[in-house]
Design an enzyme around this catalytic site. Sequence first.
Site, PDB file in Angstrom:
ATOM      1  N   ASP A 149      -2.625   3.970   1.209  1.00  0.00           N
ATOM      2  CA  ASP A 149      -3.986   3.591   0.839  1.00  0.00           C
ATOM      3  C   ASP A 149      -4.956   4.596   1.454  1.00  0.00           C
ATOM      4  OD1 ASP A 149      -4.014   2.942   3.495  1.00  0.00           O
ATOM      5  OD2 ASP A 149      -4.236   0.799   3.208  1.00  0.00           O
ATOM      6  N   SER A 150      -6.247   4.406   1.203  1.00  0.00           N
ATOM      7  CA  SER A 150      -7.211   5.449   1.591  1.00  0.00           C
ATOM      8  C   SER A 150      -7.685   5.304   3.025  1.00  0.00           C
ATOM      9  CB  SER A 150      -8.427   5.376   0.680  1.00  0.00           C
ATOM     10  OG  SER A 150      -9.191   4.223   0.988  1.00  0.00           O
ATOM     11  N   GLY A 151      -7.447   4.150   3.628  1.00  0.00           N
ATOM     12  CA  GLY A 151      -7.936   3.900   4.978  1.00  0.00           C
ATOM     13  C   GLY A 151      -9.291   3.228   5.018  1.00  0.00           C
ATOM     14  N   GLY A 152      -9.995   3.264   3.890  1.00  0.00           N
ATOM     15  CA  GLY A 152     -11.352   2.716   3.874  1.00  0.00           C
ATOM     16  C   GLY A 152     -11.381   1.219   4.109  1.00  0.00           C
ATOM     17  N   PHE A 153     -10.514   0.505   3.423  1.00  0.00           N
ATOM     18  CA  PHE A 153     -10.519  -0.945   3.523  1.00  0.00           C
ATOM     19  C   PHE A 153     -10.306  -1.399   4.963  1.00  0.00           C
ATOM     20  CE2 PHE A 153      -8.502  -5.155   3.030  1.00  0.00           C
ATOM     21  CZ  PHE A 153      -9.489  -5.788   2.289  1.00  0.00           C
ATOM     22  N   ASP A 206     -12.561   4.408  -1.593  1.00  0.00           N
ATOM     23  CA  ASP A 206     -13.508   3.635  -2.398  1.00  0.00           C
ATOM     24  C   ASP A 206     -14.380   2.747  -1.528  1.00  0.00           C
ATOM     25  OD1 ASP A 206     -11.373   2.031  -1.589  1.00  0.00           O
ATOM     26  OD2 ASP A 206     -11.567   0.703  -3.305  1.00  0.00           O
ATOM     27  N   GLN A 246     -13.626  -0.757  -9.136  1.00  0.00           N
ATOM     28  CA  GLN A 246     -14.372  -1.811  -8.450  1.00  0.00           C
ATOM     29  C   GLN A 246     -15.206  -2.570  -9.481  1.00  0.00           C
ATOM     30  OE1 GLN A 246     -14.159  -2.901  -5.441  1.00  0.00           O
ATOM     31  NE2 GLN A 246     -12.821  -1.347  -4.533  1.00  0.00           N
ATOM     32  N   GLY A 303     -10.867  -4.411  -4.925  1.00  0.00           N
ATOM     33  CA  GLY A 303     -11.963  -5.351  -4.750  1.00  0.00           C
ATOM     34  C   GLY A 303     -11.682  -6.756  -5.210  1.00  0.00           C
ATOM     35  N   ASP A 359       1.528  -4.592  -3.975  1.00  0.00           N
ATOM     36  CA  ASP A 359       1.930  -4.545  -2.572  1.00  0.00           C
ATOM     37  C   ASP A 359       1.343  -5.771  -1.921  1.00  0.00           C
ATOM     38  OD1 ASP A 359      -0.929  -3.395  -2.432  1.00  0.00           O
ATOM     39  OD2 ASP A 359      -0.406  -3.751  -0.345  1.00  0.00           O
ATOM     40  N   CYS A 364      21.479 -16.488  -3.537  1.00  0.00           N
ATOM     41  CA  CYS A 364      20.782 -15.263  -3.124  1.00  0.00           C
ATOM     42  C   CYS A 364      21.811 -14.251  -2.610  1.00  0.00           C
ATOM     43  CB  CYS A 364      19.749 -15.589  -2.049  1.00  0.00           C
ATOM     44  SG  CYS A 364      18.918 -14.125  -1.388  1.00  0.00           S
ATOM     45  N   CYS A 381      21.199 -11.738  -0.622  1.00  0.00           N
ATOM     46  CA  CYS A 381      20.762 -11.012   0.576  1.00  0.00           C
ATOM     47  C   CYS A 381      21.701 -11.229   1.762  1.00  0.00           C
ATOM     48  CB  CYS A 381      19.322 -11.372   0.947  1.00  0.00           C
ATOM     49  SG  CYS A 381      19.159 -12.807   2.025  1.00  0.00           S
ATOM     50  N   CYS A 404      21.434 -14.622   3.542  1.00  0.00           N
ATOM     51  CA  CYS A 404      22.040 -15.753   2.833  1.00  0.00           C
ATOM     52  C   CYS A 404      23.560 -15.651   2.774  1.00  0.00           C
ATOM     53  CB  CYS A 404      21.452 -15.877   1.426  1.00  0.00           C
ATOM     54  SG  CYS A 404      19.755 -16.513   1.452  1.00  0.00           S
ATOM     55  N   HIS A 413      15.501 -11.638   3.717  1.00  0.00           N
ATOM     56  CA  HIS A 413      15.551 -12.632   2.637  1.00  0.00           C
ATOM     57  C   HIS A 413      14.303 -12.562   1.766  1.00  0.00           C
ATOM     58  CE1 HIS A 413      16.215 -16.129   0.236  1.00  0.00           C
ATOM     59  NE2 HIS A 413      14.951 -16.450   0.480  1.00  0.00           N
TER      60      HIS A 413
END
Lengths: 430, 430
Positions: free
Chosen positions: B92-96, B146, B187, B214, B264, B302, B304, B307, B333
């Site tokens: 990500d951009s780091g802004g958030f 952004d 946005q 946003g 994500d 499952c 995994c 499990c 899991h």
Amino acid sequence: MGGFGFQLLGVDGRARRGRLTTSRGEVETPAFMPVGTAGAVKAVTPEELRECGADIVLCNTYHLYLRPGHEVVAELGGLHRFMSWDGPILTDSGGFQAFSMAELRELDDRGVTFRSHLDGSMHLLTPAKSMEIQSALGSDIAMVFDECPALPAPREAVAEAVDRTTRWARECREHYRGPGVVFGIVQGGTWPDLRERSARELIDLDFPGYAVGGTNVGEPREEIARIAALTAEMLPHDRPRYLMGIGRPEDLVDAVAAGVDMFDCVMPTRNARNGTLFTSRGKINIKQRRYLNDPRPVEEDCRCHACRKYSRGYLRHLFLAREILGSRLNTIHNLTHYLDLMARMREAISAGRFEAFLEGFRSALPRGTPRREGIGIDPANDQPDAPCFELLSRSRHRSPASSPVSCMTTMWGWRRRATALASRRKRSTK
Amino acid sequence: MGGFGFQLLGVDGRARRGRLTTSRGEVETPAFMPVGTAGAVKAVTPEELRECGADIVLCNTYHLYLRPGHEVVAELGGLHRFMSWDGPILTDSGGFQAFSMAELRELDDRGVTFRSHLDGSMHLLTPAKSMEIQSALGSDIAMVFDECPALPAPREAVAEAVDRTTRWARECREHYRGPGVVFGIVQGGTWPDLRERSARELIDLDFPGYAVGGTNVGEPREEIARIAALTAEMLPHDRPRYLMGIGRPEDLVDAVAAGVDMFDCVMPTRNARNGTLFTSRGKINIKQRRYLNDPRPVEEDCRCHACRKYSRGYLRHLFLAREILGSRLNTIHNLTHYLDLMARMREAISAGRFEAFLEGFRSALPRGTPRREGIGIDPANDQPDAPCFELLSRSRHRSPASSPVSCMTTMWGWRRRATALASRRKRSTK
């Protein structure tokens, strides 16, 4: 006897190369047992333990008895299935932790009455109860319920602990119903004659293996190695010898040289979580700034997953960022280091070159590494969580003012009160 | 452009089946990206991520810029080598995070000035700086810097954020030097016309992929899904669409149905560490007493590691004993559950039976599972650490009195102040 056996494959000086056989598989000795206190070796899976080179793990009866409870573990198929470890498991008796971790505890001839450190409930742990718990867990090697007095202690108190340990050892043998075997534990503090009496009385009971107990509980540090060597000498050649709760790599090497076959210690796993990593040239503290952009692995020729895949710079970052992955990778490295050390000792003994191994091992350590300052306690480790025993650091966590020494002092204070009470009771019943 | 490409393999209704190509490998879409905030997906190794089914991971620029620093990561061979993940990485951009995690922050047309939450140092993050950092990290997909206003916000403030986001997006394109590609971020808050303007302006800049930004920043919960669907519609068919920071399994399913390709969220990993496990029949909280002696795996079918090897009873025990292994197994899991869900959706779209999948998925959930209460935020999770965004729970950790809402209020208060300052400055320069 659960298919248990011990074969002495060779000796080199006093160092011994052997093989334990259990119904869950073989254990090459000298062996180091990673500690899986509550049914998990902290941060790692059984598959990773195997990859590190572990044949056998140790679990703590006290912890599993209190949580989730031995009946629950039994309902879920026993400890092996519970924790998904199909190799041998050794369990301690629970006595040492009940003495040291519980809030309130009282010792008498029956056993230890204590208040759980988890929920305040009261419990009585006796030799019979300890055997019942270890049977329910399904351990391959159970340990007798012993009395382990804190040191320094007057000779009479230690002698009394030897007596009680023998009596309880007999009770344990009588009550144990399998599925594994029970090892005896030699007490006697720092008195060679008391050690000898304890060993003789236990040998009379014919245990398939013997532990050296009651070391590293407050005695002067240089005493520990002496006592371990002395006691090992008293034990039968055809039975495995286990030095409980020891120690640093150099302590393991010294004890193997003295004829000890089995070890356990939280040091590799606990120090890993504190960022202290073992290498053949001594320890490194991964949080140091010098590792910020160090692209090298922890140790160049280490075969472990952490060294094959990650740089010191990354491990430092994970430690500072408190990433769980850091604890995992550090644990894998330290366990591999310990277990590879044991493998190298086994090879050296088999090849009749243990003396040369000793010299190589010692000369690789940085100058000034103290060799006898105390097996199992690492004064150079500046982490708050460093000492080897659960006992010491847990007590410190509960009470910031106390130290290992004051914790031991408290233990001894309690022991003295219990002894006084017991003799008063004896007198009044005469 | 780093060998980047996107191929739309098929559609079923609005749902899309595609494939991202990067120089580090392919990503089958719809795709879920596990979050490796500080250069590690918490508790798991890259090998385990692969086994869970991950093709790509997301890392946070803000965290890695502050610690260990992007130059350090570059010196150590870039982020892929640093964390030993050889697949694609999106950053990500780091802004958030700079807006939300830093102690002091001020926004102006240059970027965000903020005080590090780690050591109090002051930093200015600009579009050019964000690009420089993401290049140094070596991410395969970088995100534009952004402005993401907290909601509710007056229309003018959101419109202004759209303007600035477009200007900054242009700057990002100009400054980015590879090695990967940059995605734009739409946005516009909850106003369809602002979303449309933002999308149009970014499409004019011709990004190889577009994110819906946003959302989930304070707006009414039912709005999130509506906005995601609406914005997805505005984006070009031949570019991947990424809904940032979302969400619960049902939210992913709804968003895929609306034509979103990439996701994500920290929910599977964070909830795992809190003992909340996802199953196709809803969530279970592993700490509940009913699992004390439950020998079943978390989910019967499952695939995994957790499990296949462990019981609910054991996982409950590990959680209560605060064993690191518990966090690991729970994370494995939950990630497997999320990634298998994506795989099932991909299969359903390819086979033209996504509608049937939707019905099956929804009918398996327990009755009363709210479907639209908010993508990404899980009100039923009673753990202190539950909300999806780093932002929310970190803020709460710092100030026990604050809540997600008050955190957002604070953000908005700051945003309002910044807007007021900016207009005063404009007036004074006229």
